[in-house]
Motif scaffolding. Sequence first.
Motif, mmCIF file in Angstrom:
data_model
loop_
_atom_site.group_PDB
_atom_site.id
_atom_site.type_symbol
_atom_site.label_atom_id
_atom_site.label_comp_id
_atom_site.label_asym_id
_atom_site.label_seq_id
_atom_site.Cartn_x
_atom_site.Cartn_y
_atom_site.Cartn_z
ATOM 1 N N VAL A 27 0.787 -1.147 0.022
ATOM 2 C CA VAL A 27 0.023 -0.078 0.178
ATOM 3 C C VAL A 27 0.828 1.180 0.113
ATOM 4 O O VAL A 27 0.608 2.287 -0.496
ATOM 5 C CB VAL A 27 -0.881 -0.123 1.179
ATOM 6 N N VAL A 28 1.973 1.236 0.856
ATOM 7 C CA VAL A 28 2.810 2.370 0.811
ATOM 8 C C VAL A 28 3.666 2.672 -0.645
ATOM 9 O O VAL A 28 3.527 3.589 -1.101
ATOM 10 C CB VAL A 28 3.890 2.360 2.043
ATOM 11 N N LEU A 29 3.769 1.450 -1.186
ATOM 12 C CA LEU A 29 4.550 1.657 -2.638
ATOM 13 C C LEU A 29 3.423 2.230 -3.426
ATOM 14 O O LEU A 29 3.689 3.022 -4.375
ATOM 15 C CB LEU A 29 4.960 0.175 -2.869
ATOM 16 N N ALA A 30 2.235 1.791 -3.370
ATOM 17 C CA ALA A 30 1.153 2.331 -4.315
ATOM 18 C C ALA A 30 1.063 3.928 -4.065
ATOM 19 O O ALA A 30 0.874 4.558 -4.896
ATOM 20 C CB ALA A 30 -0.020 1.564 -4.083
ATOM 21 N N ALA A 31 1.244 4.261 -2.654
ATOM 22 C CA ALA A 31 1.124 5.647 -2.416
ATOM 23 C C ALA A 31 2.101 6.377 -3.226
ATOM 24 O O ALA A 31 2.015 7.760 -3.312
ATOM 25 C CB ALA A 31 0.898 5.895 -0.811
ATOM 26 N N VAL A 32 3.304 5.697 -3.054
ATOM 27 C CA VAL A 32 4.599 6.562 -3.594
ATOM 28 C C VAL A 32 4.369 6.706 -5.161
ATOM 29 O O VAL A 32 4.475 7.790 -5.663
ATOM 30 C CB VAL A 32 5.991 5.657 -3.409
ATOM 31 N N LEU A 33 3.820 5.706 -5.788
ATOM 32 C CA LEU A 33 3.645 5.797 -7.161
ATOM 33 C C LEU A 33 2.458 6.839 -7.645
ATOM 34 O O LEU A 33 2.582 7.749 -8.676
ATOM 35 C CB LEU A 33 3.487 4.373 -7.669
ATOM 36 N N LEU A 34 1.513 6.694 -6.623
ATOM 37 C CA LEU A 34 0.463 7.911 -6.816
ATOM 38 C C LEU A 34 1.046 9.118 -6.790
ATOM 39 O O LEU A 34 0.631 10.184 -7.352
ATOM 40 C CB LEU A 34 -0.923 7.527 -6.133
ATOM 41 N N PHE A 35 1.866 9.425 -5.734
ATOM 42 C CA PHE A 35 2.429 10.425 -5.519
ATOM 43 C C PHE A 35 3.105 11.108 -6.629
ATOM 44 O O PHE A 35 3.234 12.208 -6.878
ATOM 45 C CB PHE A 35 3.251 10.714 -4.076
ATOM 46 N N GLY A 36 4.087 10.215 -7.185
ATOM 47 C CA GLY A 36 4.817 10.718 -8.253
ATOM 48 C C GLY A 36 4.119 11.109 -9.691
ATOM 49 O O GLY A 36 4.441 11.928 -10.249
ATOM 50 N N LEU A 37 2.902 10.273 -9.811
ATOM 51 C CA LEU A 37 2.096 10.627 -11.024
ATOM 52 C C LEU A 37 1.254 11.864 -10.473
ATOM 53 O O LEU A 37 1.254 12.735 -11.646
ATOM 54 C CB LEU A 37 1.011 9.417 -10.893
ATOM 55 N N GLU A 38 0.967 12.358 -9.425
ATOM 56 C CA GLU A 38 0.167 13.501 -8.994
ATOM 57 C C GLU A 38 1.114 14.725 -9.341
ATOM 58 O O GLU A 38 0.907 15.776 -9.898
ATOM 59 C CB GLU A 38 -0.386 13.243 -7.514
ATOM 60 N N ARG A 39 2.714 14.507 -8.888
ATOM 61 C CA ARG A 39 3.553 15.560 -9.088
ATOM 62 C C ARG A 39 3.717 15.841 -10.541
ATOM 63 O O ARG A 39 3.885 17.053 -11.057
ATOM 64 C CB ARG A 39 4.996 15.449 -8.513
#
Length: 528
Positions: free
Chosen positions: A498-510
């Motif tokens: 879940v944390v890894l998915a959050a990191v990927l989503l954060f990168g996509l959001e940036r």
Amino acid sequence: MLALSLSTFHVLHPTAGLLALLGVLVPLLVYLWNRRPARVVQVGSLRWLETAANRRLRRLKPEQLLLFLLRATLVGVLALAVAGLSWQEPAPPVRGQVLLSPDLLASSALAAVRPGIDSLRQQGYELRQLRRGFPQVPARTWARLASPTPSLTDSLRALLPADNLWMRAQQAADSFPNRPLRVFSTAALRRFEGPRPALPATLRWQLVPTPDSAHWLQAAALVGTDSLRLLVGRSTEEASTFRSLTVRRPANGASVRVTGLPGISYQTTANGAQLRTLDSTIVPVRTTPVRAWLLTDAAYALEARYWRAAVQAVSVGLVAPLQLTAATLAPAGPLPDVVIWLKDAPLPAAWQQAAVPGTQVWRVGRGGGRAVGGTFIPTNTQNTVAIRRLDSLTVAAAETVWQDAAGRPLLVRQALGAGTLYHLRTRLHPSWSALGESPALPGLLLPLLQPPVAPTRLLAHDQRTLDPHQLLTTTAPAAASVSVANDAPPATDLRPWVVLAAVLLFGLERLLSWRAAGRPLTTATASV
């Protein structure tokens, strides 16, 4: 710790997850209030003012909706990480067990409970035997038992030297924890030895009725030259009794008439006379009396009286007359049928070669013994007999015949030449045990003092039943219980993913935010 379950997904901290989920309001507020100013563009005529106003109204519509949804999803994923999301593999189905005692499998009484057992099998119960290893009953064998043949019944009767059902039921409860257990057995008292163990509430025991009574020919002896003395046994639910009767010795091949026992024939062979019953059971005809010697000294004078009374009580059940001799010296010549050794001295070494098949030598505990404070429940009664002391002698290669409530051997048996040596690890003295005063002692000694085939015949016809009140279910101690969750597969912690998915989503959001910042909005204004 709170636990919330959704199918096979588990949340360990739902309260913290819900509080973290409120963070979705942050990107929503930013989206609604953090509006970027439009760029001013000069126009040359007021006729464009209406068009520009219409464009400003259109800018009030939601913009960059994908970016907002991405940020809301990011906050939701972080909330799942805080809540502690995990994946639980589905637990294997818990299958109930139907346990059948071996004597029930070989009995015609099985037909009375077969429909109920078939119903349990349709519900997913597994069918097993209540004996060592709990082997399964194959479907083909179970189908053949619907109409058993003599060969199948005989093969199942080979299992009749069954173990103590109390012990096997306790082992079944330990081998199949937290599973529903249904035990089906006959009510024969000989299958229940010792005290009743603590059984779990998941175990239900059903006793199957057996024949009300049984009659059989236990033994026969020649009296004089022209008479036969027969010992006929009768067993009911309450007790097993014997009666002796004397009939005229028939000719070779002729029938012996006994009420309730048809089909007995008298035969003379090279090995001696014998009686053959209708079920092909051979009962040898004894031609000599039972010789018993009580060898004692002054130290065992009190105990000798108990032994003499017990052996004389047993003589009532012996078909041949009993000759009991009390002496201090061993008999000269061949050993008698029974020798009771009440001395501290060791057994004569010559008895190893002198003992012939059928010879029995009994000896009791020696020395001061050790205090145990145990109890013994004879198989022919439910009355408890106190066992106060046991000797510390270790007998190698011995078979346990009696044991106390704690499982300690009380009477063991081993070979003595071609005969049998019985070692009673306690004594009949009141300071050692209450066996000498127990009315159950003659009944315990009778099958052991009979010829070798007699105990098997006695047990095969014993119809005494267990008190049904002893089968009332009691719950095992809480410390011994194991929760079903311990048997389930371990849960997989999904928080790292879940944390890894959050990191990927954060990168996509940036990335999307940076691209959106490169295309600013424009607004046209009119000048007069």
